[in-house]
Design an enzyme around this catalytic site. Sequence first.
Site, PDB file in Angstrom:
ATOM      1  N   ASP A  89       1.818  21.903  77.028  1.00 37.18           N
ATOM      2  CA  ASP A  89       1.483  22.071  75.616  1.00 37.18           C
ATOM      3  C   ASP A  89       0.056  21.610  75.315  1.00 37.18           C
ATOM      4  O   ASP A  89      -0.217  20.407  75.323  1.00 37.18           O
ATOM      5  CB  ASP A  89       2.493  21.285  74.788  1.00 37.18           C
ATOM      6  CG  ASP A  89       2.199  21.299  73.308  1.00 37.18           C
ATOM      7  OD1 ASP A  89       1.535  22.245  72.843  1.00 37.18           O
ATOM      8  OD2 ASP A  89       2.640  20.368  72.613  1.00 37.18           O
ATOM      9  N   SER A  92      -0.556  18.998  72.125  1.00 39.91           N
ATOM     10  CA  SER A  92      -0.185  17.588  72.094  1.00 39.91           C
ATOM     11  C   SER A  92      -0.723  16.940  73.358  1.00 39.91           C
ATOM     12  O   SER A  92      -1.286  17.619  74.212  1.00 39.91           O
ATOM     13  CB  SER A  92       1.344  17.416  71.989  1.00 39.91           C
ATOM     14  OG  SER A  92       1.994  17.892  73.153  1.00 39.91           O
ATOM     15  N   ASN A  94       0.975  13.888  74.965  1.00 37.09           N
ATOM     16  CA  ASN A  94       1.912  12.974  75.616  1.00 37.09           C
ATOM     17  C   ASN A  94       2.911  13.724  76.485  1.00 37.09           C
ATOM     18  O   ASN A  94       3.283  14.861  76.191  1.00 37.09           O
ATOM     19  CB  ASN A  94       2.684  12.160  74.579  1.00 37.09           C
ATOM     20  CG  ASN A  94       1.805  11.180  73.851  1.00 37.09           C
ATOM     21  OD1 ASN A  94       1.230  11.503  72.813  1.00 37.09           O
ATOM     22  ND2 ASN A  94       1.689   9.985  74.380  1.00 37.09           N
ATOM     23  N   TRP A  96       6.788  13.530  77.616  1.00 37.70           N
ATOM     24  CA  TRP A  96       8.072  12.886  77.348  1.00 37.70           C
ATOM     25  C   TRP A  96       9.213  13.724  77.882  1.00 37.70           C
ATOM     26  O   TRP A  96       9.138  14.949  77.935  1.00 37.70           O
ATOM     27  CB  TRP A  96       8.264  12.587  75.856  1.00 37.70           C
ATOM     28  CG  TRP A  96       8.454  13.787  74.960  1.00 37.70           C
ATOM     29  CD1 TRP A  96       7.505  14.425  74.227  1.00 37.70           C
ATOM     30  CD2 TRP A  96       9.692  14.474  74.685  1.00 37.70           C
ATOM     31  NE1 TRP A  96       8.052  15.466  73.529  1.00 37.70           N
ATOM     32  CE2 TRP A  96       9.388  15.518  73.780  1.00 37.70           C
ATOM     33  CE3 TRP A  96      11.008  14.303  75.117  1.00 37.70           C
ATOM     34  CZ2 TRP A  96      10.370  16.406  73.323  1.00 37.70           C
ATOM     35  CZ3 TRP A  96      11.980  15.191  74.654  1.00 37.70           C
ATOM     36  CH2 TRP A  96      11.656  16.213  73.759  1.00 37.70           C
ATOM     37  N   TYR A 132       6.838  16.671  65.282  1.00 32.17           N
ATOM     38  CA  TYR A 132       6.309  18.013  65.377  1.00 32.17           C
ATOM     39  C   TYR A 132       6.629  18.741  64.077  1.00 32.17           C
ATOM     40  O   TYR A 132       7.374  18.240  63.237  1.00 32.17           O
ATOM     41  CB  TYR A 132       6.929  18.751  66.572  1.00 32.17           C
ATOM     42  CG  TYR A 132       6.697  18.070  67.897  1.00 32.17           C
ATOM     43  CD1 TYR A 132       5.482  18.187  68.557  1.00 32.17           C
ATOM     44  CD2 TYR A 132       7.688  17.302  68.491  1.00 32.17           C
ATOM     45  CE1 TYR A 132       5.261  17.564  69.776  1.00 32.17           C
ATOM     46  CE2 TYR A 132       7.483  16.677  69.708  1.00 32.17           C
ATOM     47  CZ  TYR A 132       6.259  16.815  70.349  1.00 32.17           C
ATOM     48  OH  TYR A 132       6.043  16.196  71.550  1.00 32.17           O
ATOM     49  N   ASP A 269      -3.008  26.808  71.045  1.00 28.52           N
ATOM     50  CA  ASP A 269      -1.825  25.967  71.241  1.00 28.52           C
ATOM     51  C   ASP A 269      -0.744  26.695  72.039  1.00 28.52           C
ATOM     52  O   ASP A 269      -0.031  27.551  71.514  1.00 28.52           O
ATOM     53  CB  ASP A 269      -1.287  25.549  69.874  1.00 28.52           C
ATOM     54  CG  ASP A 269      -0.177  24.522  69.972  1.00 28.52           C
ATOM     55  OD1 ASP A 269       0.228  24.187  71.095  1.00 28.52           O
ATOM     56  OD2 ASP A 269       0.274  24.047  68.915  1.00 28.52           O
ATOM     57  N   THR A 272       3.052  26.510  70.755  1.00 21.95           N
ATOM     58  CA  THR A 272       3.480  27.194  69.541  1.00 21.95           C
ATOM     59  C   THR A 272       3.676  28.665  69.865  1.00 21.95           C
ATOM     60  O   THR A 272       2.819  29.292  70.476  1.00 21.95           O
ATOM     61  CB  THR A 272       2.416  27.039  68.428  1.00 21.95           C
ATOM     62  OG1 THR A 272       2.354  25.667  68.029  1.00 21.95           O
ATOM     63  CG2 THR A 272       2.755  27.876  67.213  1.00 21.95           C
TER      64      THR A 272
END
Length: 376
Positions: A89, A92, A94, A96, A132, A269, A272
């Site tokens: 992505d 963003s 991070n 996770w 988000y 992005d 998205t």
Amino acid sequence: MKFLLFFVFLTIAQALVHVPLIRRKSLRKTLQEHGGLREGLSPQHDLYSKYVPEDEVAMGEPLLNYMDNEYFGQISIGSPPQEFFVVFDTGSANLWVPSASCSSTACSNHNKFNPHLSSTFQSTHETVSISYGTGSMMGLLVYDTVQVGSIVTRKQGLILSETESIFLYYSHFDGILGLGYPSLSVSGTMPVFDNMWSEGLIPQDIFSVYLSRGNGSMVVFGGIDDSLYTGGLHWVPVTHERFWQISIDSISLGDQVFACEDGCQAIIDTGTSVIAGHTEAVRGIQEAIGAKADIYGLYHVTCSDISSLPDVIITINGMKYPVPPTAYISQFSGSCTSGFQVTSGPWILGDIFIREYFVAFDRSRNRVGFAEAVRS
């Protein structure tokens, strides 16, 4: 705060009406049935070898394509490795994945990381939350070994989610690996790509993305594979080193400008699925293509009209990038849905745009390159 618009918005709107909240077939089982697990992610697989540059200095990570709306690849975390499917992505920063202790329903049908099984796991007491546009998660900041393809980063900061919003139950991936700038990281940890570069694991401070309508989607770390696009790359400077944000000259249908007449900002992005913009401009585009809203706020067109709809022209740094109606209209189960949605921040050029144009993200010169993507 990242505005994230996965296609799951449409899935949820349908699922909340038609589907009770039950445990669905696992992603692993589904991909095995369709021949998309392990074989599709193996370095020996034809899709992989086709797109890895011959000199093998850059590393290509294959992506699975779920209905042209979600693109995700496999990574592993810990020692010995535990496998996860993540969205790569650019909106963003991070990494996770769900924790084994996550109690949310959204974690129940995804792979979960068990820290007790990893000899390289290091915990902290820092709680981190990420919101988000269509979901949120909260978890614990930890450190462990992360492997993407053949690249292994040590002591990589990541978040193990303890709670997730129900929205993420409907995703076909386990977590997210952010490729934005370090300033976008909510925990202040170094993103995975930055660690790849700082540890000397890739030859260039650059990655590139190719999204296909069929098989063959790819993220290339450390370089550009020129077999994935035609013509030359056209470079645009990043205007704000947080997101991959650039300036747009205008957005038009035919000769009529509908947005950014005096220029505007946009984020490239990969996380998205749609193209998102300001309310008035998006409303004008919906009206121009004859899209009508349903009770869920989704806009639909008559499927038989698609061939007569105009291209949406996005002009960037003097270059025109047409987006045809076959790209911005999604056809699913006899319904044809507009891929334009509303956001209050900068415009977002998501997967609808990136499927048409190969994109290179150059951190060494803080620029983004576009070229016409090879059709699969």
